[in-house]
Write a protein that holds these residues in place. Structure first.
Motif, PDB file in Angstrom:
ATOM      1  N   TYR A   1      32.478  41.401  39.403  1.00  0.00           N
ATOM      2  CA  TYR A   1      33.167  41.303  40.690  1.00  0.00           C
ATOM      3  C   TYR A   1      32.944  42.600  41.466  1.00  0.00           C
ATOM      4  N   GLU A   2      32.926  42.473  42.780  1.00  0.00           N
ATOM      5  CA  GLU A   2      32.698  43.639  43.641  1.00  0.00           C
ATOM      6  C   GLU A   2      34.032  44.332  43.923  1.00  0.00           C
ATOM      7  N   THR A   3      34.084  45.634  43.716  1.00  0.00           N
ATOM      8  CA  THR A   3      35.316  46.394  43.937  1.00  0.00           C
ATOM      9  C   THR A   3      35.410  46.840  45.394  1.00  0.00           C
ATOM     10  N   TRP A   4      36.512  47.502  45.720  1.00  0.00           N
ATOM     11  CA  TRP A   4      36.778  47.902  47.111  1.00  0.00           C
ATOM     12  C   TRP A   4      35.738  48.874  47.657  1.00  0.00           C
ATOM     13  N   ASP A   5      35.078  49.651  46.750  1.00  0.00           N
ATOM     14  CA  ASP A   5      34.092  50.638  47.218  1.00  0.00           C
ATOM     15  C   ASP A   5      32.659  50.105  47.146  1.00  0.00           C
ATOM     16  N   ALA A   6      32.513  48.772  47.060  1.00  0.00           N
ATOM     17  CA  ALA A   6      31.212  48.085  47.087  1.00  0.00           C
ATOM     18  C   ALA A   6      30.397  48.295  45.812  1.00  0.00           C
ATOM     19  N   THR A   7      31.020  48.800  44.746  1.00  0.00           N
ATOM     20  CA  THR A   7      30.342  48.858  43.454  1.00  0.00           C
ATOM     21  C   THR A   7      30.701  47.603  42.660  1.00  0.00           C
ATOM     22  N   TRP A   8      29.949  47.352  41.578  1.00  0.00           N
ATOM     23  CA  TRP A   8      30.152  46.138  40.796  1.00  0.00           C
ATOM     24  C   TRP A   8      30.735  46.477  39.437  1.00  0.00           C
ATOM     25  N   GLN A   9      31.760  45.718  39.043  1.00  0.00           N
ATOM     26  CA  GLN A   9      32.466  45.934  37.780  1.00  0.00           C
ATOM     27  C   GLN A   9      32.388  44.662  36.934  1.00  0.00           C
ATOM     28  N   GLN A  10      32.164  44.835  35.630  1.00  0.00           N
ATOM     29  CA  GLN A  10      32.117  43.675  34.743  1.00  0.00           C
ATOM     30  C   GLN A  10      33.524  43.147  34.468  1.00  0.00           C
ATOM     31  N   TYR A  11      33.653  41.832  34.397  1.00  0.00           N
ATOM     32  CA  TYR A  11      34.850  41.250  33.814  1.00  0.00           C
ATOM     33  C   TYR A  11      34.816  41.540  32.315  1.00  0.00           C
ATOM     34  N   ASN A  12      35.980  41.582  31.692  1.00  0.00           N
ATOM     35  CA  ASN A  12      35.974  41.823  30.248  1.00  0.00           C
ATOM     36  C   ASN A  12      35.404  40.609  29.511  1.00  0.00           C
ATOM     37  N   ALA A  13      35.182  40.776  28.220  1.00  0.00           N
ATOM     38  CA  ALA A  13      34.474  39.750  27.439  1.00  0.00           C
ATOM     39  C   ALA A  13      35.198  38.410  27.456  1.00  0.00           C
ATOM     40  N   GLU A  14      36.553  38.431  27.365  1.00  0.00           N
ATOM     41  CA  GLU A  14      37.314  37.186  27.320  1.00  0.00           C
ATOM     42  C   GLU A  14      37.222  36.441  28.657  1.00  0.00           C
ATOM     43  N   ILE A  15      37.396  37.157  29.744  1.00  0.00           N
ATOM     44  CA  ILE A  15      37.329  36.521  31.057  1.00  0.00           C
ATOM     45  C   ILE A  15      35.916  36.022  31.341  1.00  0.00           C
ATOM     46  N   THR A  16      34.918  36.820  30.961  1.00  0.00           N
ATOM     47  CA  THR A  16      33.524  36.392  31.126  1.00  0.00           C
ATOM     48  C   THR A  16      33.267  35.083  30.395  1.00  0.00           C
ATOM     49  N   ALA A  17      33.761  34.982  29.151  1.00  0.00           N
ATOM     50  CA  ALA A  17      33.563  33.757  28.367  1.00  0.00           C
ATOM     51  C   ALA A  17      34.259  32.572  29.035  1.00  0.00           C
ATOM     52  N   ASP A  18      35.448  32.823  29.594  1.00  0.00           N
ATOM     53  CA  ASP A  18      36.206  31.765  30.266  1.00  0.00           C
ATOM     54  C   ASP A  18      35.473  31.284  31.519  1.00  0.00           C
ATOM     55  N   ILE A  19      35.015  32.241  32.338  1.00  0.00           N
ATOM     56  CA  ILE A  19      34.289  31.880  33.564  1.00  0.00           C
ATOM     57  C   ILE A  19      32.998  31.140  33.226  1.00  0.00           C
ATOM     58  N   GLU A  20      32.266  31.635  32.239  1.00  0.00           N
ATOM     59  CA  GLU A  20      30.991  31.025  31.866  1.00  0.00           C
ATOM     60  C   GLU A  20      31.194  29.603  31.344  1.00  0.00           C
ATOM     61  N   HIS A  21      32.271  29.393  30.580  1.00  0.00           N
ATOM     62  CA  HIS A  21      32.568  28.043  30.069  1.00  0.00           C
ATOM     63  C   HIS A  21      32.737  27.050  31.217  1.00  0.00           C
ATOM     64  N   HIS A  22      33.526  27.436  32.217  1.00  0.00           N
ATOM     65  CA  HIS A  22      33.758  26.531  33.349  1.00  0.00           C
ATOM     66  C   HIS A  22      32.520  26.408  34.233  1.00  0.00           C
ATOM     67  N   TYR A  23      31.764  27.486  34.329  1.00  0.00           N
ATOM     68  CA  TYR A  23      30.520  27.455  35.103  1.00  0.00           C
ATOM     69  C   TYR A  23      29.562  26.404  34.537  1.00  0.00           C
ATOM     70  N   ASN A  24      29.521  26.307  33.219  1.00  0.00           N
ATOM     71  CA  ASN A  24      28.613  25.357  32.563  1.00  0.00           C
ATOM     72  C   ASN A  24      29.094  23.914  32.619  1.00  0.00           C
ATOM     73  N   THR A  25      30.332  23.706  33.030  1.00  0.00           N
ATOM     74  CA  THR A  25      30.836  22.329  33.189  1.00  0.00           C
ATOM     75  C   THR A  25      30.564  21.781  34.587  1.00  0.00           C
ATOM     76  N   ASN A  26      29.949  22.649  35.433  1.00  0.00           N
ATOM     77  CA  ASN A  26      29.549  22.255  36.798  1.00  0.00           C
ATOM     78  C   ASN A  26      30.728  21.947  37.718  1.00  0.00           C
ATOM     79  N   VAL A  27      31.909  22.517  37.443  1.00  0.00           N
ATOM     80  CA  VAL A  27      33.027  22.363  38.371  1.00  0.00           C
ATOM     81  C   VAL A  27      32.787  23.277  39.568  1.00  0.00           C
TER      82      VAL A  27
END
Length: 343
Positions: free
Chosen positions: A92-118
């Motif tokens: 995700y992009e932070t307020w100063d226009a740099t990019w920060q990783q989501y933590n491993a759990e959130i990444t796994a959650d987002i990726e799971h839903h991303y692969n379901t094509n919702v």
């Protein structure tokens, strides 16, 4: 533990993004603890709360924090290359226009839903907020607050010391006290010491598309010329005006510009082991700043070149003046890894 300036004594809490990887690598933890100790930093790993607590001076603590994030990235890339874990990251992009990783759990959650094509999903972010992840717009939405998000996959060819980023092309400013910076600066000074007034920056160029093209050819050279000599790969200098740097960073070196500064040893892209020679072609800008690339170059077999050559003879890969100049004829033969700025 004592600190030289008690008023500057702070506590810093860092998130363990890859706690499982750290738990499985005690040697990396020990090395990091030693790193902190030499800088009078107390480091405490709290795996239950997925935190690293740092205590020390603000300057040293900032250095320890940076080293910790680098360590996590290095472990992640090592495990991806060893095919122990998936290489998908969400950012995700932070307020100063740099990019920060989501933590491993959130990444796994987002990726799971991303692969379901919702089209979208509601999740809890690291602050405990219920946010909407819009996969069509690639946005994280919380009320009126909207953050851009991106998905990236770490390539197995990516060097372990590169910073993780969701961007296709990025320039990273090197720390002037890092081993990487000092190694390049020392080599530059072998011929340039006393010939410039100020050394300004070294930037690492991370262009994965160009690097993959270079790496594929490098593998061929390793097979052809052997691993002992690293497939004849060398770091060489290329001076140029500032106006040319952006095109080189985005598209790589282009031999169609041959002839702008002469082509005595062949009609290709010129490099030198001698930084003072390349300095002659680093035309200063209006601020009197000069630019020079320190590039990976595959030399292969090299022959003496001349101004009529559009490519080397069969059985050869580059042309040369016989000492420090080398001429490349194929785009993927060279990669502009570092950009040096000086006056």
């Amino acid at each position: 533990m004592e600190c030289d300036n008690h008023e500057d004594y702070i506590e810093k809490i860092c998130t363990l993004q890859y706690d499982v990887l750290l738990k499985d690598n005690q040697s990396a933890i020990n090395e990091y603890v030693d790193f902190c100790s030499t800088r009078q930093i107390l480091s405490i790993f709290d795996f239950n709360n997925k935190q690293l607590r740092l205590f020390g001076s603000s300057i040293s603590t900032k250095e320890a924090e940076k080293r910790f994030f680098d360590l996590q990235n290095e472990l992640l890339i090592e495990n991806i290359k060893a095919r122990k874990i998936d290489g998908i990251l969400w950012w995700y992009e932070t307020w100063d226009a740099t990019w920060q990783q989501y933590n491993a759990e959130i990444t796994a959650d987002i990726e799971h839903h991303y692969n379901t094509n919702v089209s979208s999903v509601i999740i809890l972010n690291e602050l405990g907020e219920q946010v909407k992840i819009d996969f069509h717009k690639l946005e994280e939405i919380y009320g009126t607050r909207i953050k851009r998000i991106r998905r990236s996959k770490i390539d197995e060819l990516q060097p372990i010391y590169w910073k993780l980023t969701p961007l296709n092309i990025e320039q990273f400013l090197l720390d002037s006290e890092s081993t990487e910076y000092l190694w390049i600066k020392d080599d530059f000074d072998k011929k340039m010491k006393g010939l410039y007034t100020r050394f300004i920056t070294i930037e690492r160029i991370q262009n994965m598309r160009l690097f993959k093209q270079f790496s594929i050819l490098h593998e061929e050279y390793l097979t052809k010329y052997g691993k002992i000599d690293n497939g004849t790969m060398r770091f060489l200098y290329h001076g140029c005006p500032e106006s040319a740097t952006r095109k080189i960073i985005e598209r790589g070196f282009n031999r169609s510009y041959c002839g702008v500064n002469g082509c005595v040893y062949g009609r290709g892209v010129y490099f030198s082991t001698d930084s003072s020679f390349s300095d002659k072609y680093a035309n200063p800008n209006e601020k009197k700043e000069k630019r020079m690339f320190y590039s990976r170059v595959l030399l292969g077999r090299s022959m003496i070149g001349n101004s009529t050559m559009c490519e080397p003879a069969d059985g050869y890969d580059t042309t040369t003046n016989g000492t420090h100049i080398f001429v490349c004829y194929y785009d993927s033969q060279c990669y502009p890894e570092y950009l040096l700025t000086y006056m």
